[in-house]
Design an enzyme around this catalytic site. Structure first.
Site, mmCIF file in Angstrom:
data_model
loop_
_atom_site.group_PDB
_atom_site.id
_atom_site.type_symbol
_atom_site.label_atom_id
_atom_site.label_comp_id
_atom_site.label_asym_id
_atom_site.label_seq_id
_atom_site.Cartn_x
_atom_site.Cartn_y
_atom_site.Cartn_z
ATOM 1 N N CYS A 298 0.835 -1.207 0.000
ATOM 2 C CA CYS A 298 0.000 0.000 0.000
ATOM 3 C C CYS A 298 0.867 1.254 0.000
ATOM 4 C CB CYS A 298 -0.910 -0.027 1.226
ATOM 5 S SG CYS A 298 -1.928 1.447 1.394
ATOM 6 N N CYS B 250 -0.476 4.062 2.254
ATOM 7 C CA CYS B 250 -0.236 3.871 3.694
ATOM 8 C C CYS B 250 1.230 4.111 4.049
ATOM 9 C CB CYS B 250 -0.568 2.451 4.128
ATOM 10 S SG CYS B 250 -2.032 1.756 3.391
ATOM 11 N N ASP B 251 2.144 3.627 3.217
ATOM 12 C CA ASP B 251 3.549 3.555 3.634
ATOM 13 C C ASP B 251 4.505 4.463 2.860
ATOM 14 O OD1 ASP B 251 2.812 1.608 5.475
ATOM 15 O OD2 ASP B 251 3.063 -0.014 4.035
#
Ligand code: NAP
Length: 320
Positions: free
Chosen positions: A148, A151-152
């Site tokens: 992701c 997200c990261d």
């Protein structure tokens, strides 16, 4: 024996919460189904599972949902779906289904927090990113290996990362990662992308993105965090070592159907088999979205399937 069996059923009936429509999953399909079932005054309950909003909630931006010409954030769209369903009376329950019994009606669904008996079920459990299944992948997940970008990506400011895959997700996320990373190297197993032309063009024109073709990763290594991947050219067979700080894997998805195995008909790739009315192999159990759709997998198609499933569940209950 007769009395014992009856008292078991009675106990089950007394301990469980009775609902007309139980929706398992809170992505676009589940929340669209909730909206339609709520507007039919069926007071649907939605079990969110682990991710409220589904995959769209971890997507940076959605540019192809009609009506939002400037695009909007995935988390924002997920929240709008939820608010809309709640406005008409859908109840969102932050819990996961742990076991289902579709062998008799009402259908039983156990969760961590209790148990439901439902006249109809709409399965909208979505899909999970596929893994490469190479040594090092599990060990370094969360320590350089990610599924992701939204997200990261932030953790890879001024670092070098690789993106695995040649589809829309790989291109979209690869472009997103250039906001943070120094360099993004796309590693694809063929010499042609699968991605749509608009996303391919965007990736190819991005000066921070490079491509390595006909190549796969067969090993991920590092010291605490990812430092290197071993590449293998699929035409020559030659291995090479490639330094990187992160490995972002976007190689498709697998449907979340483990819970339903043996209870419903699944296809050879484990997707729930549905007909055009979103009916599964069990009358009263419907399925919608990516759990039942290996072909389109768009926010709008999932939402459309969710609406269709709820309309059909409403008709099914009316016919009774
Ligand atoms: P996808 O279209 O199935 O693409 C997966 C990619 O990963 C393919 O390029 C495939 O290679 C590669 N791959 C599969 N298994 C692999 C393995 N074991 N090792 C290395 N590479 C592997 O999946 P996706 O990109 O996640 O897209 C899923 C669906 O969502 C699609 O329908 C897509 O259009 C949609 N989507 C749309 C948008 C958008 O419209 N903005 C954004 C994201 C996703 P091959 O090409 O050789 O098969």
């Amino acid at each position: 024996m007769e009395i014992k069996a009856n008292s078991g059923i009675e106990a089950r009936q007394a301990d469980s919460r009775h609902v007309d429509v139980l929706i398992i999953g809170a992505g676009p399909a589940g929340l669209a189904a909730a909206l339609y079932a709520a507007r039919a005054e069926l007071k649907p309950v939605v079990l969110t599972g682990m991710t409220m909003g589904g995959q769209v909630a971890i997507t940076h931006i959605v540019e192809n949902y009609p009506g939002f010409s400037e695009g909007l954030g995935g988390p924002e769209l997920g929240e709008l779906f939820k608010t809309h369903a709640e406005r008409f009376g859908a109840e969102i329950v932050y819990d996961s289904a742990t076991e289902v019994d579709f062998s008799q009606r009402p259908f039983q669904v156990d969760t961590y927090g209790g148990s439901f008996l439902a006249k109809t079920i709409i399965i909208a459990t979505g899909a999970t990113p596929r893994h490469l299944d190479v040594p090092g992948e599990v060990d370094f997940t969360g320590r350089g290996v990610s599924y992701c970008g939204t997200c990261d990506g932030f953790f890879f400011k001024n670092k070098d990362v690789v993106v695995v895959g040649g589809g829309d997700s790989a291109m979209e996320e690869g472009v997103f990662l250039t906001r943070f990373a120094n360099k993004v190297t796309v590693i694809h197993r063929r010499d042609k992308l699968r991605a749509s032309s608009i996303l391919e063009k965007r990736a190819r024109e991005n000066p921070k993105i490079e491509f390595i073709w006909d190549t796969e990763i067969d090993h991920i290594s590092g010291d605490g965090t990812v430092q290197e991947v071993r590449l293998r050219n699929l035409k020559s067979g030659d291995p090479t070592r490639f330094k990187t700080d992160g490995v972002f894997i976007f190689i498709g998805h697998s449907p979340n159907t483990d819970l339903f195995r043996g209870q419903l008909e699944l296809d050879e790739a484990s997707y729930v088999v549905v007909n055009k009315y979103m009916e599964t192999s069990i009358a009263g159990v419907f399925a919608a979205g990516e759990v039942a759709d290996p072909h389109f997998r768009q926010v709008i198609t999932s939402a459309g399937m969710g609406a269709a499933a709820a309309i059909q569940a409403t008709r099914f209950l009316e016919a009774e």
